[in-house]
Motif scaffolding. Structure first.
Motif, PDB file in Angstrom:
ATOM      1  N   GLY A 186       0.788  -1.217   0.000  1.00 35.62           N
ATOM      2  CA  GLY A 186       0.000   0.000   0.000  1.00 35.62           C
ATOM      3  C   GLY A 186       0.820   1.267   0.000  1.00 35.62           C
ATOM      4  O   GLY A 186       0.318   2.332  -0.369  1.00 35.62           O
ATOM      5  N   ALA A 187       2.105   1.168   0.357  1.00 36.73           N
ATOM      6  CA  ALA A 187       2.929   2.375   0.464  1.00 36.73           C
ATOM      7  C   ALA A 187       3.861   2.560  -0.728  1.00 36.73           C
ATOM      8  O   ALA A 187       4.085   3.686  -1.172  1.00 36.73           O
ATOM      9  CB  ALA A 187       3.749   2.342   1.760  1.00 36.73           C
ATOM     10  N   HIS A 188       4.389   1.471  -1.253  1.00 29.43           N
ATOM     11  CA  HIS A 188       5.386   1.581  -2.318  1.00 29.43           C
ATOM     12  C   HIS A 188       5.026   0.665  -3.481  1.00 29.43           C
ATOM     13  O   HIS A 188       4.522  -0.445  -3.291  1.00 29.43           O
ATOM     14  CB  HIS A 188       6.780   1.206  -1.783  1.00 29.43           C
ATOM     15  N   ARG A 189       5.305   1.159  -4.699  1.00 27.75           N
ATOM     16  CA  ARG A 189       5.130   0.379  -5.919  1.00 27.75           C
ATOM     17  C   ARG A 189       6.521   0.116  -6.494  1.00 27.75           C
ATOM     18  O   ARG A 189       7.271   1.055  -6.795  1.00 27.75           O
ATOM     19  CB  ARG A 189       4.273   1.135  -6.934  1.00 27.75           C
ATOM     20  N   PHE A 190       6.889  -1.145  -6.590  1.00 27.17           N
ATOM     21  CA  PHE A 190       8.241  -1.534  -6.982  1.00 27.17           C
ATOM     22  C   PHE A 190       8.330  -1.766  -8.486  1.00 27.17           C
ATOM     23  O   PHE A 190       7.411  -2.334  -9.090  1.00 27.17           O
ATOM     24  CB  PHE A 190       8.662  -2.802  -6.249  1.00 27.17           C
ATOM     25  N   ALA A 191       9.438  -1.328  -9.050  1.00 30.58           N
ATOM     26  CA  ALA A 191       9.735  -1.608 -10.457  1.00 30.58           C
ATOM     27  C   ALA A 191      11.217  -1.943 -10.558  1.00 30.58           C
ATOM     28  O   ALA A 191      12.041  -1.412  -9.812  1.00 30.58           O
ATOM     29  CB  ALA A 191       9.397  -0.401 -11.323  1.00 30.58           C
ATOM     30  N   LEU A 192      11.563  -2.831 -11.495  1.00 27.99           N
ATOM     31  CA  LEU A 192      12.958  -3.244 -11.659  1.00 27.99           C
ATOM     32  C   LEU A 192      13.697  -2.233 -12.517  1.00 27.99           C
ATOM     33  O   LEU A 192      13.257  -1.888 -13.617  1.00 27.99           O
ATOM     34  CB  LEU A 192      13.005  -4.631 -12.307  1.00 27.99           C
ATOM     35  N   ALA A 193      14.835  -1.733 -12.006  1.00 28.23           N
ATOM     36  CA  ALA A 193      15.653  -0.771 -12.759  1.00 28.23           C
ATOM     37  C   ALA A 193      16.464  -1.501 -13.818  1.00 28.23           C
ATOM     38  O   ALA A 193      16.715  -2.709 -13.721  1.00 28.23           O
ATOM     39  CB  ALA A 193      16.579  -0.020 -11.805  1.00 28.23           C
ATOM     40  N   ASP A 194      16.851  -0.761 -14.869  1.00 34.85           N
ATOM     41  CA  ASP A 194      17.658  -1.360 -15.929  1.00 34.85           C
ATOM     42  C   ASP A 194      19.103  -1.589 -15.483  1.00 34.85           C
ATOM     43  O   ASP A 194      19.770  -2.504 -15.969  1.00 34.85           O
ATOM     44  CB  ASP A 194      17.656  -0.441 -17.162  1.00 34.85           C
ATOM     45  N   ALA A 195      19.575  -0.761 -14.575  1.00 34.40           N
ATOM     46  CA  ALA A 195      20.977  -0.869 -14.138  1.00 34.40           C
ATOM     47  C   ALA A 195      21.173  -2.112 -13.270  1.00 34.40           C
ATOM     48  O   ALA A 195      20.214  -2.684 -12.737  1.00 34.40           O
ATOM     49  CB  ALA A 195      21.374   0.377 -13.346  1.00 34.40           C
ATOM     50  N   THR A 196      22.418  -2.556 -13.156  1.00 29.53           N
ATOM     51  CA  THR A 196      22.764  -3.677 -12.280  1.00 29.53           C
ATOM     52  C   THR A 196      23.937  -3.260 -11.385  1.00 29.53           C
ATOM     53  O   THR A 196      24.689  -2.337 -11.689  1.00 29.53           O
ATOM     54  CB  THR A 196      23.175  -4.918 -13.086  1.00 29.53           C
ATOM     55  N   LEU A 197      24.078  -3.978 -10.289  1.00 29.57           N
ATOM     56  CA  LEU A 197      25.168  -3.727  -9.346  1.00 29.57           C
ATOM     57  C   LEU A 197      26.361  -4.605  -9.705  1.00 29.57           C
ATOM     58  O   LEU A 197      26.206  -5.768 -10.058  1.00 29.57           O
ATOM     59  CB  LEU A 197      24.711  -4.043  -7.918  1.00 29.57           C
ATOM     60  N   ASP A 198      27.542  -4.047  -9.545  1.00 32.11           N
ATOM     61  CA  ASP A 198      28.749  -4.794  -9.904  1.00 32.11           C
ATOM     62  C   ASP A 198      29.408  -5.478  -8.701  1.00 32.11           C
ATOM     63  O   ASP A 198      29.944  -6.574  -8.839  1.00 32.11           O
ATOM     64  CB  ASP A 198      29.784  -3.854 -10.548  1.00 32.11           C
ATOM     65  N   ALA A 199      29.396  -4.842  -7.536  1.00 30.68           N
ATOM     66  CA  ALA A 199      30.210  -5.349  -6.428  1.00 30.68           C
ATOM     67  C   ALA A 199      29.394  -5.582  -5.166  1.00 30.68           C
ATOM     68  O   ALA A 199      29.919  -5.488  -4.069  1.00 30.68           O
ATOM     69  CB  ALA A 199      31.358  -4.375  -6.131  1.00 30.68           C
ATOM     70  N   ALA A 200      28.138  -5.863  -5.280  1.00 23.72           N
ATOM     71  CA  ALA A 200      27.306  -6.125  -4.109  1.00 23.72           C
ATOM     72  C   ALA A 200      26.267  -7.156  -4.472  1.00 23.72           C
ATOM     73  O   ALA A 200      26.042  -7.470  -5.653  1.00 23.72           O
ATOM     74  CB  ALA A 200      26.650  -4.828  -3.617  1.00 23.72           C
ATOM     75  N   HIS A 201      25.614  -7.705  -3.448  1.00 26.19           N
ATOM     76  CA  HIS A 201      24.627  -8.764  -3.648  1.00 26.19           C
ATOM     77  C   HIS A 201      23.346  -8.384  -2.943  1.00 26.19           C
ATOM     78  O   HIS A 201      23.333  -8.181  -1.735  1.00 26.19           O
ATOM     79  CB  HIS A 201      25.165 -10.084  -3.110  1.00 26.19           C
ATOM     80  N   GLY A 202      22.251  -8.293  -3.713  1.00 25.35           N
ATOM     81  CA  GLY A 202      20.983  -7.891  -3.157  1.00 25.35           C
ATOM     82  C   GLY A 202      20.489  -6.608  -3.795  1.00 25.35           C
ATOM     83  O   GLY A 202      21.034  -6.139  -4.800  1.00 25.35           O
ATOM     84  N   PRO A 203      19.468  -5.997  -3.207  1.00 25.60           N
ATOM     85  CA  PRO A 203      18.854  -4.827  -3.836  1.00 25.60           C
ATOM     86  C   PRO A 203      19.332  -3.496  -3.252  1.00 25.60           C
ATOM     87  O   PRO A 203      19.665  -3.386  -2.072  1.00 25.60           O
ATOM     88  CB  PRO A 203      17.368  -5.027  -3.515  1.00 25.60           C
ATOM     89  N   ILE A 204      19.368  -2.503  -4.111  1.00 28.49           N
ATOM     90  CA  ILE A 204      19.403  -1.105  -3.693  1.00 28.49           C
ATOM     91  C   ILE A 204      18.090  -0.492  -4.167  1.00 28.49           C
ATOM     92  O   ILE A 204      17.715  -0.640  -5.342  1.00 28.49           O
ATOM     93  CB  ILE A 204      20.603  -0.348  -4.283  1.00 28.49           C
ATOM     94  N   VAL A 205      17.382   0.141  -3.267  1.00 22.44           N
ATOM     95  CA  VAL A 205      16.073   0.726  -3.589  1.00 22.44           C
ATOM     96  C   VAL A 205      16.263   2.234  -3.694  1.00 22.44           C
ATOM     97  O   VAL A 205      16.858   2.865  -2.808  1.00 22.44           O
ATOM     98  CB  VAL A 205      15.042   0.380  -2.488  1.00 22.44           C
ATOM     99  N   ARG A 206      15.747   2.811  -4.791  1.00 25.94           N
ATOM    100  CA  ARG A 206      15.926   4.244  -4.972  1.00 25.94           C
ATOM    101  C   ARG A 206      14.614   4.893  -5.359  1.00 25.94           C
ATOM    102  O   ARG A 206      13.741   4.285  -5.969  1.00 25.94           O
ATOM    103  CB  ARG A 206      17.012   4.530  -6.004  1.00 25.94           C
ATOM    104  N   GLN A 207      14.538   6.157  -4.996  1.00 22.43           N
ATOM    105  CA  GLN A 207      13.340   6.962  -5.291  1.00 22.43           C
ATOM    106  C   GLN A 207      13.835   8.365  -5.609  1.00 22.43           C
ATOM    107  O   GLN A 207      14.250   9.108  -4.720  1.00 22.43           O
ATOM    108  CB  GLN A 207      12.404   6.979  -4.082  1.00 22.43           C
TER     109      GLN A 207
END
Length: 219
Positions: A160-181
């Motif tokens: 109810g608070a956030h609508r998630f969408a997958l970004a085109d970019a990928t992470l190179d040196a970490a494992h898991g998600p970064i969430v941005r707004q």
């Protein structure tokens, strides 16, 4: 034949002169003795004053020496306490680094093939709670992104608070998600969460050491 009379005024004159000279000598001797007595008394007073002054100065020197020794002792104790505290801090940092280096290696091994979808969703939704309600983008490492069935998997994380969408970019040196707004971002990766845990642990240990130092100082 005129014989000169013996005795008489002339003998009286000589006798008076001898008495006079004897009296002069006595008075001179008395004056000299009096002067010597006064000089001796003055010398004695000066000697006593000099001894008192010497004792006063010696007491001042001893007092300065005692104060200097006390100050030096306090400095030595303060230096020893600083060295002890520094040694404890260095030992603490070494232990923390060892623990978190091992944890980082274990997490990197775990995330090498990507994280499962349930773990990704839990990490992303937890990170999103630090952002205002609204749409957010999820940036993943390549291995985790490959484990998603489709972009719809991320859309299903919406609440109810956030609508998630997958970004085109990928992470190179970490494992898991970064969430941005917009320009705001929250690091929900395994490495980011581990680093925050390390910072919290260091702060907690610092506080405990500080409380312990205060207790020792008050004892």
């Amino acid at each position: 034949m005129n014989d000169a009379p013996t005795g008489g005024p002339r003998d009286g004159l000589y006798g008076d002169l001898e008495d006079l000279l004897a009296g002069v000598r006595r008075r001179a001797e008395q004056r000299a003795l009096a002067r010597r007595t006064e000089a001796d008394a003055a010398a004695e007073r000066r000697l006593e004053e000099a001894a008192e002054e010497a004792e006063r100065r010696a007491a001042e020197i001893r007092a300065r020496g005692e104060r200097a020794a006390e100050a030096a002792c306090r400095r030595c104790l303060a230096d020893a306490e600083r060295e002890r505290r520094d040694a404890r801090l260095e030992a603490r940092d070494a232990r923390i680094r060892a623990v978190f280096d091992d944890a980082a290696a274990a997490l990197a091994a775990r995330g090498a093939d990507g994280l499962d979808v349930a773990t990704l969703r839990r990490l992303a939704t937890d990170a999103a709670t630090s952002l205002p309600p609204g749409p957010v983008e999820v940036v993943l490492d390549a291995a985790s992104r490959a484990r998603l069935v489709a972009e719809a998997d991320v859309g299903a994380w919406s609440d109810g608070a956030h609508r998630f969408a997958l970004a085109d970019a990928t992470l190179d040196a970490a494992h898991g998600p970064i969430v941005r707004q917009g320009r705001a971002r929250v690091d929900g990766t395994l490495e980011g969460r581990l680093e925050r845990a390390r910072v919290r642990l260091r702060a907690d240990v610092d506080a405990r050491l500080h409380d312990g130092a205060d207790a020792e100082a008050g004892a």
